[in-house]
Design a protein around this motif. Structure first.
Motif, short mmCIF file in Angstrom:
data_model
loop_
_atom_site.label_atom_id
_atom_site.label_comp_id
_atom_site.label_asym_id
_atom_site.label_seq_id
_atom_site.Cartn_x
_atom_site.Cartn_y
_atom_site.Cartn_z
N ALA A 275 0.87 -1.17 0.00
CA ALA A 275 0.00 0.00 0.00
C ALA A 275 0.91 1.22 0.00
O ALA A 275 1.80 1.34 0.86
N ASP A 276 0.71 2.12 -0.95
CA ASP A 276 1.67 3.20 -1.20
C ASP A 276 0.99 4.56 -1.19
O ASP A 276 -0.20 4.68 -1.47
N ALA A 277 1.78 5.58 -0.90
CA ALA A 277 1.29 6.96 -0.94
C ALA A 277 2.41 7.85 -1.46
O ALA A 277 3.59 7.60 -1.21
N SER A 278 2.03 8.91 -2.20
CA SER A 278 3.04 9.81 -2.74
C SER A 278 2.48 11.21 -2.88
O SER A 278 1.26 11.42 -2.85
N ILE A 279 3.39 12.15 -3.06
CA ILE A 279 3.03 13.56 -3.21
C ILE A 279 3.96 14.17 -4.26
O ILE A 279 5.14 13.80 -4.36
N ALA A 280 3.41 15.07 -5.08
CA ALA A 280 4.20 15.75 -6.11
C ALA A 280 3.87 17.23 -6.10
O ALA A 280 2.71 17.62 -5.96
N TYR A 281 4.90 18.06 -6.27
CA TYR A 281 4.73 19.51 -6.27
C TYR A 281 5.46 20.10 -7.47
O TYR A 281 6.61 19.74 -7.77
N LEU A 282 4.79 21.00 -8.19
CA LEU A 282 5.35 21.65 -9.37
C LEU A 282 5.67 23.12 -9.06
O LEU A 282 4.76 23.97 -9.03
N PRO A 283 6.94 23.48 -8.80
CA PRO A 283 7.30 24.89 -8.65
C PRO A 283 6.99 25.69 -9.91
O PRO A 283 6.67 26.86 -9.85
N ASN A 284 7.13 25.04 -11.08
CA ASN A 284 6.74 25.62 -12.36
C ASN A 284 6.39 24.48 -13.30
O ASN A 284 6.48 23.31 -12.93
N ASN A 285 6.01 24.80 -14.53
CA ASN A 285 5.49 23.79 -15.44
C ASN A 285 6.53 22.81 -15.97
O ASN A 285 6.17 21.80 -16.58
N LYS A 286 7.80 23.08 -15.74
CA LYS A 286 8.84 22.19 -16.24
C LYS A 286 9.55 21.42 -15.13
O LYS A 286 10.45 20.62 -15.41
N LEU A 287 9.18 21.66 -13.90
CA LEU A 287 9.91 21.08 -12.77
C LEU A 287 8.96 20.46 -11.77
O LEU A 287 7.98 21.08 -11.36
N GLN A 288 9.23 19.21 -11.37
CA GLN A 288 8.42 18.51 -10.37
C GLN A 288 9.30 17.95 -9.27
O GLN A 288 10.35 17.34 -9.54
N LEU A 289 8.89 18.15 -8.03
CA LEU A 289 9.53 17.55 -6.86
C LEU A 289 8.56 16.51 -6.29
O LEU A 289 7.35 16.73 -6.28
N ASP A 290 9.09 15.40 -5.79
CA ASP A 290 8.19 14.36 -5.29
C ASP A 290 8.79 13.60 -4.13
O ASP A 290 10.00 13.63 -3.89
N ALA A 291 7.92 12.89 -3.42
CA ALA A 291 8.33 12.00 -2.33
C ALA A 291 7.24 10.97 -2.15
O ALA A 291 6.08 11.18 -2.53
N GLY A 292 7.60 9.82 -1.56
CA GLY A 292 6.61 8.78 -1.37
C GLY A 292 7.05 7.75 -0.35
O GLY A 292 8.21 7.70 0.06
N ALA A 293 6.09 6.92 0.05
CA ALA A 293 6.34 5.83 1.00
C ALA A 293 5.51 4.63 0.59
O ALA A 293 4.33 4.76 0.25
N ASN A 294 6.14 3.45 0.61
CA ASN A 294 5.47 2.19 0.30
C ASN A 294 5.54 1.28 1.52
O ASN A 294 6.59 1.18 2.17
N PHE A 295 4.43 0.58 1.80
CA PHE A 295 4.36 -0.27 2.99
C PHE A 295 3.95 -1.68 2.58
O PHE A 295 2.88 -1.89 1.98
N GLY A 296 4.82 -2.66 2.88
CA GLY A 296 4.57 -4.03 2.50
C GLY A 296 3.38 -4.63 3.22
O GLY A 296 3.16 -4.39 4.41
N LEU A 297 2.61 -5.45 2.47
CA LEU A 297 1.41 -6.08 3.02
C LEU A 297 1.58 -7.58 3.26
O LEU A 297 0.66 -8.22 3.76
N ASN A 298 2.75 -8.13 2.87
CA ASN A 298 3.04 -9.52 3.22
C ASN A 298 4.54 -9.68 3.46
O ASN A 298 5.32 -8.75 3.25
#
Length: 271
Positions: free
Chosen positions: A232-255
Motif C-alpha cells: 500500500a503506497d502513498a506519494s506527493i508531487a509539487y510543481l514549482p513551475n510547469n517544467k519542474l516537479q519535486l516528489d516524495a513517497g512511501a510504500n508499505f509491504g502487506l506480506n
C-alpha cells in the motif's frame, strides 16, 4: 572508486537540474510536466515531440525484516532519460549509477554495491489526448548490467498497458497499470511469466500539488514456487513551475515477501 563515481554523477545531475529549473520559470504557458514518478503506476502521457525529460530518484531506501534477517537497499541517483518521438510516443532509458544491498542476522553479514541494470522503454499512447479515458502501451527490455550480487545477469522483458481516467470536473483520477513480464528462473536455467497490477487514485489538490494512494501486487510464477508481493503506497508531487516537479513517497509491504517500508524522493525536469 565507486563512491567517487557516484558523487560525480550526482554533481552532474544537480548542475543539469539547476540549469533547467532556472530556465523553466519562463515557461508558464506550457503544459505542466507529466512524469512517470512518483509511485509505481505508469501514466499514459508522453514527453512532447522533440523535448527531453530527466527524472531522477535522488534517494530510495527500503527495509525488510523476515525470519531473523534484516535486508536493506539504498539506491542513489536512479535516472530516467526520456525523449519525445511523436505527439503520442517517447523513448526512455533508465539507469542506476549506484546501489547497495545488505543482509544481516543469523550469522550473516553481507553487502554489495555497484551499478544496477539498464531498462529500455518505449511508450505509445493509443487514444486521443482530449478524452477522459486514456490508454497507452509500453514494452520494456532489461539489459543485465548489474553484477551478480545485485542482479540475476539475465535479459528480461515486459509489457505494460497504462490506463488513466479523469472524473470530469472532479479533482480525482484513476490509473491502472496491468503488466506481464518474461523473467529469468531463480535457477538460471530459463524464463517464466510474471504479472503485476497497480491501482492508483490521484487527487489534484491545486494546480501545483497532487497526492495519490496506490495498491500494488506482483505474482512471480517461478518453477521453484510462486511468489506474491503486495504493498500500500502513498506519494506527493509539487510543481514549482510547469517544467519542474519535486516528489516524495512511501510504500508499505502487506506480506512477508515485500519490503516492510520503502521511502524515496526525487525530481523531474523537462527541457
Amino acid at each position: 572508486m565507486q563512491t567517487a563515481r557516484m558523487w560525480g554523477f550526482i554533481r552532474i545531475v544537480g548542475a543539469i537540474l539547476l540549469t533547467a529549473g532556472s530556465a523553466a520559470a519562463s515557461a508558464a504557458e506550457e503544459q505542466p510536466i507529466c512524469a512517470n514518478r512518483p509511485g509505481k503506476s505508469t501514466p499514459t502521457c508522453t514527453v512532447p515531440t522533440g523535448h527531453f525529460q530527466v527524472e531522477v530518484g535522488l534517494a530510495d531506501w527500503s527495509l525488510q525484516k523476515n525470519a531473523g534477517e534484516r535486508d536493506t537497499a539504498l539506491v542513489i541517483g536512479e535516472t530516467r532519460f526520456l525523449y519525445g518521438l511523436t505527439e503520442r510516443s517517447d523513448i526512455e532509458v533508465d539507469v542506476t549509477p549506484w546501489q547497495r544491498a545488505t543482509t544481516s542476522g543469523r550469522g550473516i553479514n553481507s553487502g554489495a554495491s555497484g551499478i544496477g541494470d539498464v531498462f529500455l522503454i518505449y511508450k505509445h499512447r493509443l487514444t486521443a489526448g482530449d478524452g477522459p479515458l486514456q490508454v497507452a502501451i509500453s514494452p520494456v527490455v532489461k539489459i543485465p548490467t548489474a553484477k551478480h550480487a545485485l542482479g540475476n545477469g539475465k535479459w528480461e522483458g515486459g509489457l505494460l498497458l497504462p490506463i488513466g481516467y479523469a472524473f470530469g470536473k472532479l479533482p480525482f483520477s484513476l490509473n491502472l497499470t496491468p503488466e506481464v513480464d518474461w523473467v529469468a528462473d531463480a535457477s538460471g536455467g530459463g524464463h517464466h511469466a510474471a504479472m503485476a497490477q497497480v491501482a492508483s487514485l490521484g487527487l489534484q489538490v491545486s494546480a501545483k500539488l497532487s497526492v495519490s494512494a496506490e495498491l500494488w501486487s506482483q505474482w512471480d510464477w517461478d518453477p521453484s514456487g510462486t511468489t506474491r508481493q503486495s504493498s500500500a503506497d502513498a506519494s506527493i508531487a509539487y510543481l514549482p513551475n510547469n517544467k519542474l516537479q519535486l516528489d516524495a513517497g512511501a510504500n508499505f509491504g502487506l506480506n512477508h515477501n515485500t519490503p516492510d517500508v520503502e521511502l524515496y524522493t526525487g525530481v523531474s525536469v523537462r527541457f
